[in-house]
Design a protein around this motif. Structure first.
Motif, PDB file in Angstrom:
ATOM      1  N   VAL A  35      44.691 -32.162   5.125  1.00 20.04           N
ATOM      2  CA  VAL A  35      44.718 -31.020   4.409  1.00 20.04           C
ATOM      3  C   VAL A  35      45.849 -30.110   4.935  1.00 20.04           C
ATOM      4  O   VAL A  35      46.476 -29.323   4.273  1.00 20.04           O
ATOM      5  CB  VAL A  35      43.292 -29.992   4.530  1.00 20.04           C
ATOM      6  CG1 VAL A  35      43.539 -28.760   4.291  1.00 20.04           C
ATOM      7  CG2 VAL A  35      42.476 -30.662   3.766  1.00 20.04           C
ATOM      8  N   THR A  36      46.019 -30.083   6.312  1.00 25.72           N
ATOM      9  CA  THR A  36      47.123 -29.413   7.056  1.00 25.72           C
ATOM     10  C   THR A  36      48.430 -29.866   6.467  1.00 25.72           C
ATOM     11  O   THR A  36      49.242 -29.088   6.172  1.00 25.72           O
ATOM     12  CB  THR A  36      46.961 -29.786   8.398  1.00 25.72           C
ATOM     13  OG1 THR A  36      45.971 -29.508   9.297  1.00 25.72           O
ATOM     14  CG2 THR A  36      48.315 -29.035   9.302  1.00 25.72           C
ATOM     15  N   ASP A  37      48.628 -31.106   5.980  1.00 23.07           N
ATOM     16  CA  ASP A  37      49.955 -31.727   5.342  1.00 23.07           C
ATOM     17  C   ASP A  37      49.939 -31.258   4.236  1.00 23.07           C
ATOM     18  O   ASP A  37      50.966 -30.863   3.669  1.00 23.07           O
ATOM     19  CB  ASP A  37      49.809 -33.409   5.499  1.00 23.07           C
ATOM     20  CG  ASP A  37      50.158 -33.782   6.810  1.00 23.07           C
ATOM     21  OD1 ASP A  37      50.457 -33.232   7.942  1.00 23.07           O
ATOM     22  OD2 ASP A  37      49.812 -35.020   6.995  1.00 23.07           O
ATOM     23  N   THR A  38      48.963 -30.887   3.504  1.00 23.93           N
ATOM     24  CA  THR A  38      48.673 -30.411   2.120  1.00 23.93           C
ATOM     25  C   THR A  38      49.648 -29.109   2.093  1.00 23.93           C
ATOM     26  O   THR A  38      50.157 -28.818   1.071  1.00 23.93           O
ATOM     27  CB  THR A  38      47.581 -30.332   1.333  1.00 23.93           C
ATOM     28  OG1 THR A  38      46.968 -31.682   1.350  1.00 23.93           O
ATOM     29  CG2 THR A  38      47.454 -29.751   0.137  1.00 23.93           C
ATOM     30  N   VAL A  39      49.200 -28.260   3.155  1.00 22.93           N
ATOM     31  CA  VAL A  39      49.667 -27.063   3.032  1.00 22.93           C
ATOM     32  C   VAL A  39      51.116 -26.965   3.588  1.00 22.93           C
ATOM     33  O   VAL A  39      52.028 -26.163   3.061  1.00 22.93           O
ATOM     34  CB  VAL A  39      48.575 -25.976   4.092  1.00 22.93           C
ATOM     35  CG1 VAL A  39      49.456 -24.784   4.317  1.00 22.93           C
ATOM     36  CG2 VAL A  39      47.548 -25.884   3.571  1.00 22.93           C
ATOM     37  N   ALA A  40      51.373 -27.517   4.721  1.00 20.15           N
ATOM     38  CA  ALA A  40      52.712 -27.926   5.200  1.00 20.15           C
ATOM     39  C   ALA A  40      53.606 -28.117   4.269  1.00 20.15           C
ATOM     40  O   ALA A  40      54.748 -27.814   4.298  1.00 20.15           O
ATOM     41  CB  ALA A  40      52.820 -28.736   6.357  1.00 20.15           C
ATOM     42  N   LYS A  41      53.265 -29.240   3.382  1.00 23.14           N
ATOM     43  CA  LYS A  41      54.297 -29.762   2.218  1.00 23.14           C
ATOM     44  C   LYS A  41      54.552 -28.887   1.093  1.00 23.14           C
ATOM     45  O   LYS A  41      55.107 -28.803   0.073  1.00 23.14           O
ATOM     46  CB  LYS A  41      53.926 -31.138   1.931  1.00 23.14           C
ATOM     47  CG  LYS A  41      54.056 -32.167   3.031  1.00 23.14           C
ATOM     48  CD  LYS A  41      53.273 -33.507   2.781  1.00 23.14           C
ATOM     49  CE  LYS A  41      53.702 -34.572   3.787  1.00 23.14           C
ATOM     50  NZ  LYS A  41      53.085 -35.766   3.508  1.00 23.14           N
ATOM     51  N   GLY A  82      39.675 -29.968  14.287  1.00 22.66           N
ATOM     52  CA  GLY A  82      39.279 -31.298  14.698  1.00 22.66           C
ATOM     53  C   GLY A  82      39.759 -32.458  13.914  1.00 22.66           C
ATOM     54  O   GLY A  82      40.010 -33.751  14.381  1.00 22.66           O
ATOM     55  N   TYR A  83      40.043 -32.256  12.637  1.00 25.43           N
ATOM     56  CA  TYR A  83      40.729 -33.249  11.705  1.00 25.43           C
ATOM     57  C   TYR A  83      42.023 -33.619  12.066  1.00 25.43           C
ATOM     58  O   TYR A  83      42.660 -34.667  11.474  1.00 25.43           O
ATOM     59  CB  TYR A  83      40.607 -32.635  10.375  1.00 25.43           C
ATOM     60  CG  TYR A  83      38.974 -33.070   9.677  1.00 25.43           C
ATOM     61  CD1 TYR A  83      38.213 -33.949  10.117  1.00 25.43           C
ATOM     62  CD2 TYR A  83      38.742 -31.928   8.918  1.00 25.43           C
ATOM     63  CE1 TYR A  83      36.790 -33.907   9.647  1.00 25.43           C
ATOM     64  CE2 TYR A  83      37.365 -32.008   8.414  1.00 25.43           C
ATOM     65  CZ  TYR A  83      36.526 -33.064   8.888  1.00 25.43           C
ATOM     66  OH  TYR A  83      35.188 -33.080   8.068  1.00 25.43           O
ATOM     67  N   ASP A  84      42.758 -32.754  12.893  1.00 28.58           N
ATOM     68  CA  ASP A  84      44.239 -33.151  13.343  1.00 28.58           C
ATOM     69  C   ASP A  84      44.167 -33.386  14.613  1.00 28.58           C
ATOM     70  O   ASP A  84      45.253 -33.661  15.239  1.00 28.58           O
ATOM     71  CB  ASP A  84      45.003 -31.814  13.267  1.00 28.58           C
ATOM     72  CG  ASP A  84      45.078 -31.179  11.844  1.00 28.58           C
ATOM     73  OD1 ASP A  84      45.532 -32.082  10.990  1.00 28.58           O
ATOM     74  OD2 ASP A  84      44.844 -30.154  11.550  1.00 28.58           O
ATOM     75  N   TRP A  85      42.925 -34.101  15.205  1.00 24.20           N
ATOM     76  CA  TRP A  85      42.996 -34.724  16.437  1.00 24.20           C
ATOM     77  C   TRP A  85      43.830 -36.077  16.631  1.00 24.20           C
ATOM     78  O   TRP A  85      44.478 -35.901  17.534  1.00 24.20           O
ATOM     79  CB  TRP A  85      41.523 -35.113  16.789  1.00 24.20           C
ATOM     80  CG  TRP A  85      41.503 -36.185  17.958  1.00 24.20           C
ATOM     81  CD1 TRP A  85      41.215 -37.416  17.879  1.00 24.20           C
ATOM     82  CD2 TRP A  85      41.103 -35.716  19.242  1.00 24.20           C
ATOM     83  NE1 TRP A  85      41.235 -38.061  19.018  1.00 24.20           N
ATOM     84  CE2 TRP A  85      41.042 -37.031  20.020  1.00 24.20           C
ATOM     85  CE3 TRP A  85      41.418 -34.619  19.976  1.00 24.20           C
ATOM     86  CZ2 TRP A  85      40.830 -37.032  21.275  1.00 24.20           C
ATOM     87  CZ3 TRP A  85      41.001 -34.645  21.493  1.00 24.20           C
ATOM     88  CH2 TRP A  85      41.005 -35.715  22.117  1.00 24.20           C
ATOM     89  N   GLY A  86      43.968 -36.813  15.503  1.00 26.38           N
ATOM     90  CA  GLY A  86      44.944 -37.716  15.647  1.00 26.38           C
ATOM     91  C   GLY A  86      46.411 -37.530  15.576  1.00 26.38           C
ATOM     92  O   GLY A  86      47.321 -38.255  16.243  1.00 26.38           O
ATOM     93  N   VAL A  87      46.821 -36.400  15.235  1.00 26.49           N
ATOM     94  CA  VAL A  87      47.957 -35.978  15.516  1.00 26.49           C
ATOM     95  C   VAL A  87      48.596 -35.293  16.528  1.00 26.49           C
ATOM     96  O   VAL A  87      49.328 -35.255  17.334  1.00 26.49           O
ATOM     97  CB  VAL A  87      48.436 -34.685  14.350  1.00 26.49           C
ATOM     98  CG1 VAL A  87      49.872 -34.561  14.241  1.00 26.49           C
ATOM     99  CG2 VAL A  87      48.225 -35.477  12.841  1.00 26.49           C
TER     100      VAL A  87
END
Length: 214
Positions: A75-81, A92-97
């Motif tokens: 979702v963060t990528d969806t907004v950033a793009k 927490g869903y961006d832990w891998g990044v």
């Protein structure tokens, strides 16, 4: 506890700054990882209604369930793009990044809710979170809600000791993915919207599937 944040793309943030003087109602899209239930209906849509109210309804926010505008865990990528103007999401869903997500997402050894709230709103946590989001993801972020401590586990097998994790297949996300692996479990990273269908499917195949965050 778990903290949820509203993330706004820079283009969307600039647009919101001009919304107060706009004559026509502006429509903004909100992406979420939530498939339904309290997180979508109450938390995300509730945040959207609050924002509409504070702008005297000069904006209208359309809230989309997980997977509608992009992958539920991205979702963060969806907004950033720029695919969505904003999101209601869990860091927490961006832990891998970026593992800094654990500081703002809660769970897995974070502070109790009252201490977390004091840190976020009185101890500089909110400002640090904004700085982190801008630097690492090019999105602005503000806190918009919290949840109590996790329920820990929904399972076809009773888990009473750490040894019981060995050999289990555990759905999890964030820091718990690494922790569960060290406890001997195999992990499956799924968004919240996909958890219960996966539990049902795995149960029918007589596998044990865990769940380590909401």
């Amino acid at each position: 506890m778990k903290l949820n944040f509203l993330k706004i793309g820079l283009a969307g943030l600039l647009g919101l700054g001009a919304v107060g003087t706009a004559q026509a109602q502006q429509k903004l899209d909100m992406a979420t990882p939530w498939g339904g239930g309290v997180m979508l209906e109450y938390a995300a849509r509730g945040s959207a209604k609050n924002m509409e109210m504070t702008t005297n309804n000069t904006i209208k926010i359309e809230v989309y369930p997980g997977g509608t505008l992009g992958k539920a865990l991205k979702v963060t990528d969806t907004v950033a793009k720029g695919v969505a103007h904003m999101s209601h999401n869990w860091p927490g869903y961006d832990w891998g990044v970026d593992k800094t997500a654990i500081l703002f997402g809660g769970f897995a050894g974070s502070m109790e809710w009252d201490k977390m709230m004091h840190w976020v709103f009185k101890g500089g946590g909110q400002e640090l979170m904004m700085e982190w989001r801008l630097e690492k993801f090019n999105v602005a972020a503000i806190p918009c809600g919290s949840a109590p401590r996790e329920l820990f586990l929904h399972s076809h097998k009773a888990v009473r000791t750490l040894e019981d994790f060995k050999g289990m297949k555990v759905r999890t996300a964030g820091a718990w993915a690494e922790i569960a692996q060290k406890l001997g479990a195999s992990t499956v990273i799924l968004a919240g919207a996909e958890v219960y269908p996966a539990l049902g499917a795995q149960g029918r195949r007589r596998h044990r599937v865990g769940h380590a965050d909401a």
